[in-house]
Design a protein around this motif. Structure first.
Motif, PDB file in Angstrom:
ATOM      1  N   MET A  80      51.459  39.000  46.586  1.00 41.00           N
ATOM      2  CA  MET A  80      52.138  38.807  47.868  1.00 41.00           C
ATOM      3  C   MET A  80      53.608  39.215  47.759  1.00 41.00           C
ATOM      4  O   MET A  80      54.149  39.907  48.627  1.00 41.00           O
ATOM      5  CB  MET A  80      52.039  37.340  48.279  1.00 41.00           C
ATOM      6  N   HIS A  81      54.248  38.784  46.677  1.00 41.88           N
ATOM      7  CA  HIS A  81      55.678  39.047  46.478  1.00 41.88           C
ATOM      8  C   HIS A  81      55.954  40.547  46.381  1.00 41.88           C
ATOM      9  O   HIS A  81      56.976  41.036  46.876  1.00 41.88           O
ATOM     10  CB  HIS A  81      56.149  38.325  45.217  1.00 41.88           C
ATOM     11  N   LYS A  82      55.056  41.296  45.769  1.00 42.63           N
ATOM     12  CA  LYS A  82      55.230  42.744  45.596  1.00 42.63           C
ATOM     13  C   LYS A  82      54.787  43.549  46.809  1.00 42.63           C
ATOM     14  O   LYS A  82      54.966  44.773  46.838  1.00 42.63           O
ATOM     15  CB  LYS A  82      54.451  43.212  44.364  1.00 42.63           C
ATOM     16  N   GLY A  83      54.185  42.880  47.792  1.00 49.50           N
ATOM     17  CA  GLY A  83      53.734  43.585  48.983  1.00 49.50           C
ATOM     18  C   GLY A  83      52.361  44.203  48.853  1.00 49.50           C
ATOM     19  O   GLY A  83      51.883  44.881  49.772  1.00 49.50           O
ATOM     20  N   ARG A 102      49.493  45.748  51.743  1.00 51.05           N
ATOM     21  CA  ARG A 102      48.866  47.073  51.714  1.00 51.05           C
ATOM     22  C   ARG A 102      47.349  46.948  51.814  1.00 51.05           C
ATOM     23  O   ARG A 102      46.689  47.749  52.475  1.00 51.05           O
ATOM     24  CB  ARG A 102      49.280  47.813  50.435  1.00 51.05           C
ATOM     25  N   PHE A 103      46.793  45.941  51.128  1.00 50.33           N
ATOM     26  CA  PHE A 103      45.352  45.724  51.234  1.00 50.33           C
ATOM     27  C   PHE A 103      44.964  45.353  52.668  1.00 50.33           C
ATOM     28  O   PHE A 103      43.938  45.798  53.182  1.00 50.33           O
ATOM     29  CB  PHE A 103      44.916  44.607  50.284  1.00 50.33           C
ATOM     30  N   ARG A 104      45.798  44.538  53.296  1.00 49.46           N
ATOM     31  CA  ARG A 104      45.477  44.083  54.644  1.00 49.46           C
ATOM     32  C   ARG A 104      45.521  45.215  55.664  1.00 49.46           C
ATOM     33  O   ARG A 104      44.964  45.109  56.746  1.00 49.46           O
ATOM     34  CB  ARG A 104      46.430  42.960  55.063  1.00 49.46           C
ATOM     35  N   SER A 105      46.215  46.295  55.336  1.00 50.91           N
ATOM     36  CA  SER A 105      46.303  47.430  56.255  1.00 50.91           C
ATOM     37  C   SER A 105      45.095  48.365  56.138  1.00 50.91           C
ATOM     38  O   SER A 105      44.964  49.306  56.918  1.00 50.91           O
ATOM     39  CB  SER A 105      47.593  48.216  55.993  1.00 50.91           C
ATOM     40  N   LEU A 106      44.229  48.092  55.165  1.00 50.29           N
ATOM     41  CA  LEU A 106      43.055  48.932  54.943  1.00 50.29           C
ATOM     42  C   LEU A 106      41.831  48.355  55.655  1.00 50.29           C
ATOM     43  O   LEU A 106      41.765  47.158  55.927  1.00 50.29           O
ATOM     44  CB  LEU A 106      42.774  49.046  53.443  1.00 50.29           C
ATOM     45  N   PRO A 107      40.835  49.208  55.953  1.00 49.24           N
ATOM     46  CA  PRO A 107      39.603  48.713  56.611  1.00 49.24           C
ATOM     47  C   PRO A 107      38.692  47.992  55.616  1.00 49.24           C
ATOM     48  O   PRO A 107      37.632  48.483  55.230  1.00 49.24           O
ATOM     49  CB  PRO A 107      38.965  49.994  57.159  1.00 49.24           C
ATOM     50  N   MET A 108      39.142  46.827  55.186  1.00 46.34           N
ATOM     51  CA  MET A 108      38.403  46.045  54.199  1.00 46.34           C
ATOM     52  C   MET A 108      37.931  44.747  54.831  1.00 46.34           C
ATOM     53  O   MET A 108      38.504  44.266  55.805  1.00 46.34           O
ATOM     54  CB  MET A 108      39.295  45.714  52.990  1.00 46.34           C
ATOM     55  N   ALA A 109      36.889  44.177  54.241  1.00 44.14           N
ATOM     56  CA  ALA A 109      36.446  42.850  54.665  1.00 44.14           C
ATOM     57  C   ALA A 109      37.587  41.862  54.474  1.00 44.14           C
ATOM     58  O   ALA A 109      38.322  41.923  53.477  1.00 44.14           O
ATOM     59  CB  ALA A 109      35.224  42.422  53.861  1.00 44.14           C
ATOM     60  N   ARG A 110      37.757  40.937  55.402  1.00 45.23           N
ATOM     61  CA  ARG A 110      38.942  40.082  55.413  1.00 45.23           C
ATOM     62  C   ARG A 110      39.075  39.225  54.159  1.00 45.23           C
ATOM     63  O   ARG A 110      40.172  38.972  53.690  1.00 45.23           O
ATOM     64  CB  ARG A 110      38.910  39.191  56.658  1.00 45.23           C
ATOM     65  N   ARG A 145      37.818  28.182  50.612  1.00 46.61           N
ATOM     66  CA  ARG A 145      37.679  29.604  50.937  1.00 46.61           C
ATOM     67  C   ARG A 145      38.001  29.839  52.411  1.00 46.61           C
ATOM     68  O   ARG A 145      38.702  30.795  52.761  1.00 46.61           O
ATOM     69  CB  ARG A 145      36.276  30.105  50.630  1.00 46.61           C
ATOM     70  N   THR A 146      37.513  28.962  53.265  1.00 43.10           N
ATOM     71  CA  THR A 146      37.817  29.076  54.693  1.00 43.10           C
ATOM     72  C   THR A 146      39.316  28.998  54.945  1.00 43.10           C
ATOM     73  O   THR A 146      39.891  29.816  55.677  1.00 43.10           O
ATOM     74  CB  THR A 146      37.093  27.969  55.478  1.00 43.10           C
ATOM     75  N   LEU A 147      39.972  28.014  54.324  1.00 41.71           N
ATOM     76  CA  LEU A 147      41.412  27.845  54.518  1.00 41.71           C
ATOM     77  C   LEU A 147      42.201  29.019  53.926  1.00 41.71           C
ATOM     78  O   LEU A 147      43.184  29.480  54.527  1.00 41.71           O
ATOM     79  CB  LEU A 147      41.869  26.534  53.873  1.00 41.71           C
ATOM     80  N   ALA A 148      41.767  29.513  52.755  1.00 41.35           N
ATOM     81  CA  ALA A 148      42.489  30.607  52.113  1.00 41.35           C
ATOM     82  C   ALA A 148      42.361  31.905  52.908  1.00 41.35           C
ATOM     83  O   ALA A 148      43.343  32.639  53.077  1.00 41.35           O
ATOM     84  CB  ALA A 148      41.981  30.804  50.686  1.00 41.35           C
ATOM     85  N   VAL A 149      41.159  32.204  53.394  1.00 43.55           N
ATOM     86  CA  VAL A 149      40.972  33.424  54.184  1.00 43.55           C
ATOM     87  C   VAL A 149      41.770  33.341  55.479  1.00 43.55           C
ATOM     88  O   VAL A 149      42.392  34.319  55.910  1.00 43.55           O
ATOM     89  CB  VAL A 149      39.478  33.667  54.471  1.00 43.55           C
ATOM     90  N   ARG A 150      41.787  32.174  56.097  1.00 44.52           N
ATOM     91  CA  ARG A 150      42.593  31.994  57.322  1.00 44.52           C
ATOM     92  C   ARG A 150      44.080  32.188  57.021  1.00 44.52           C
ATOM     93  O   ARG A 150      44.807  32.826  57.791  1.00 44.52           O
ATOM     94  CB  ARG A 150      42.337  30.603  57.878  1.00 44.52           C
ATOM     95  N   LYS A 151      44.532  31.642  55.893  1.00 40.84           N
ATOM     96  CA  LYS A 151      45.931  31.826  55.512  1.00 40.84           C
ATOM     97  C   LYS A 151      46.230  33.277  55.194  1.00 40.84           C
ATOM     98  O   LYS A 151      47.302  33.802  55.548  1.00 40.84           O
ATOM     99  CB  LYS A 151      46.228  30.951  54.287  1.00 40.84           C
ATOM    100  N   TYR A 152      45.302  33.957  54.572  1.00 39.84           N
ATOM    101  CA  TYR A 152      45.463  35.377  54.230  1.00 39.84           C
ATOM    102  C   TYR A 152      45.633  36.224  55.493  1.00 39.84           C
ATOM    103  O   TYR A 152      46.461  37.126  55.549  1.00 39.84           O
ATOM    104  CB  TYR A 152      44.237  35.827  53.438  1.00 39.84           C
ATOM    105  N   LYS A 153      44.863  35.931  56.503  1.00 42.74           N
ATOM    106  CA  LYS A 153      44.930  36.686  57.759  1.00 42.74           C
ATOM    107  C   LYS A 153      46.274  36.521  58.451  1.00 42.74           C
ATOM    108  O   LYS A 153      46.764  37.431  59.138  1.00 42.74           O
ATOM    109  CB  LYS A 153      43.807  36.239  58.704  1.00 42.74           C
ATOM    110  N   SER A 154      46.891  35.370  58.274  1.00 41.07           N
ATOM    111  CA  SER A 154      48.159  35.103  58.963  1.00 41.07           C
ATOM    112  C   SER A 154      49.375  35.254  58.049  1.00 41.07           C
ATOM    113  O   SER A 154      50.490  34.887  58.429  1.00 41.07           O
ATOM    114  CB  SER A 154      48.150  33.690  59.558  1.00 41.07           C
ATOM    115  N   ALA A 155      49.150  35.770  56.817  1.00 44.94           N
ATOM    116  CA  ALA A 155      50.249  35.888  55.850  1.00 44.94           C
ATOM    117  C   ALA A 155      51.323  36.820  56.376  1.00 44.94           C
ATOM    118  O   ALA A 155      51.058  37.804  57.059  1.00 44.94           O
ATOM    119  CB  ALA A 155      49.708  36.403  54.513  1.00 44.94           C
ATOM    120  N   THR A 156      52.571  36.490  56.026  1.00 45.15           N
ATOM    121  CA  THR A 156      53.695  37.337  56.442  1.00 45.15           C
ATOM    122  C   THR A 156      54.235  38.096  55.253  1.00 45.15           C
ATOM    123  O   THR A 156      54.097  37.694  54.103  1.00 45.15           O
ATOM    124  CB  THR A 156      54.819  36.475  57.041  1.00 45.15           C
ATOM    125  N   ALA A 157      54.877  39.186  55.544  1.00 44.83           N
ATOM    126  CA  ALA A 157      55.460  40.009  54.489  1.00 44.83           C
ATOM    127  C   ALA A 157      56.690  39.318  53.893  1.00 44.83           C
ATOM    128  O   ALA A 157      57.341  38.545  54.559  1.00 44.83           O
ATOM    129  CB  ALA A 157      55.853  41.358  55.040  1.00 44.83           C
TER     130      ALA A 157
END
Length: 280
Positions: free
Chosen positions: A100-103, A107-115, A268-280
């Protein structure tokens, strides 16, 4: 700044599995390139095995076995194995926090990958590392006198339960890593709650020796259920050792499975939800 939304991935479960395996491979290659991470991860559990076996082994009274260093070593190993797999939580959290710290996560979140693929791949890679650590630790345990007294299938089932608990706890580490601002904070946050969890348990001393309140906490601790289950499956419970009346201690294998599944589903539910809303 919120990272841009990723294009939608296609392919459903098949795509999710494929993406997760790619991320897992990436993390395993990274581990191979930094072998000192694995080496230093082995030092602490090996130290615990040696210290508890030879420093405390001759002074702890086990119900049904008395003060017997050999019996205590066999009693101890289920706890050491469980502690080792749960302490992988800190590494999982620190690794995700570093990405997360390195960004890299953005970059992964900008790709067409499963959430959930980035997190699933990371936790799978951590589970492989944990499995290798368990193999080395088991060899060390054999050298100090640990033995199993059940058939191979039960022994493998015991290690499978330990790995499942470790995998469940890496999802807690993933959530912590996504919730803090630095790898150092993730490491501290991943360890601070693990020490009371592992020591207020049946890992190192019988829960019957604890004060009443702590005894109840220890017997319903998910960590204790896996420790008790692994001891049963390894045949490491001393003859005459009284099993506590609490349901998880009477049915430790089932309790361990239930606890691990619940932890995975929730975090897993909480982590994926947090991942979707993560900020740079």
């Amino acid at each position: 700044m919120v990272a841009p939304a990723a294009p939608l991935a296609k392919g459903g479960i098949r795509q999710s599995v494929s993406d997760s395996l790619i991320i897992a491979k990436r993390n395993l290659i990274r581990m191979l390139r930094i072998p000192e991470v694995v080496i230093f991860g082995l030092i602490q559990p090996i130290m615990f095995v040696v210290l508890f076996s030879y420093v405390f082994g001759g002074s702890i009274n086990l119900p049904g076995a008395g003060i017997d260093a050999g019996a205590y070593r066999e009693f101890l190993m289920g706890g050491i194995f469980a502690q080792t797999v749960t302490f992988a939580t800190a590494g999982a959290g620190a690794g995700i926090a570093e990405d997360m710290h390195k960004g890299l996560v953005d970059r992964f979140r900008s790709l067409p990958m499963a959430r959930g693929a980035v997190l699933t791949g990371r936790t799978l890679a951590d589970m492989v590392q944990t499995a290798l650590t368990l193999v080395v630790l088991a060899l060390v345990a054999v050298l100090v006198g640990w033995r199993t007294h059940e058939n191979l299938l039960k022994v493998l089932a015991g290690f499978a339960l330990l790995l499942l608990l470790g995998y469940a706890f890496t999802w807690i580490g993933a959530l912590i890593g996504l919730s803090v601002r630095s790898p150092e904070a993730a490491t501290s946050g991943g360890l601070v709650w693990l020490f009371p969890l592992t020591f207020i348990s049946n890992a190192f001393v019988p829960s019957q020796n604890m004060p009443s309140l702590l005894q109840h906490v220890a017997e319903w601790n998910p960590f204790s259920a896996t420790v008790q289950a692994s001891r049963e499956l390894f045949g490491n419970i001393p003859p005459g050792y009284p099993t506590p009346d609490a349901w998880p201690m009477q049915h430790p294998v089932l309790a361990s499975l239930l606890w691990s599944v619940v932890i995975i589903a929730l975090f897993r539910t909480l982590a994926v939800r947090k991942y979707k809303s993560a900020t740079a």
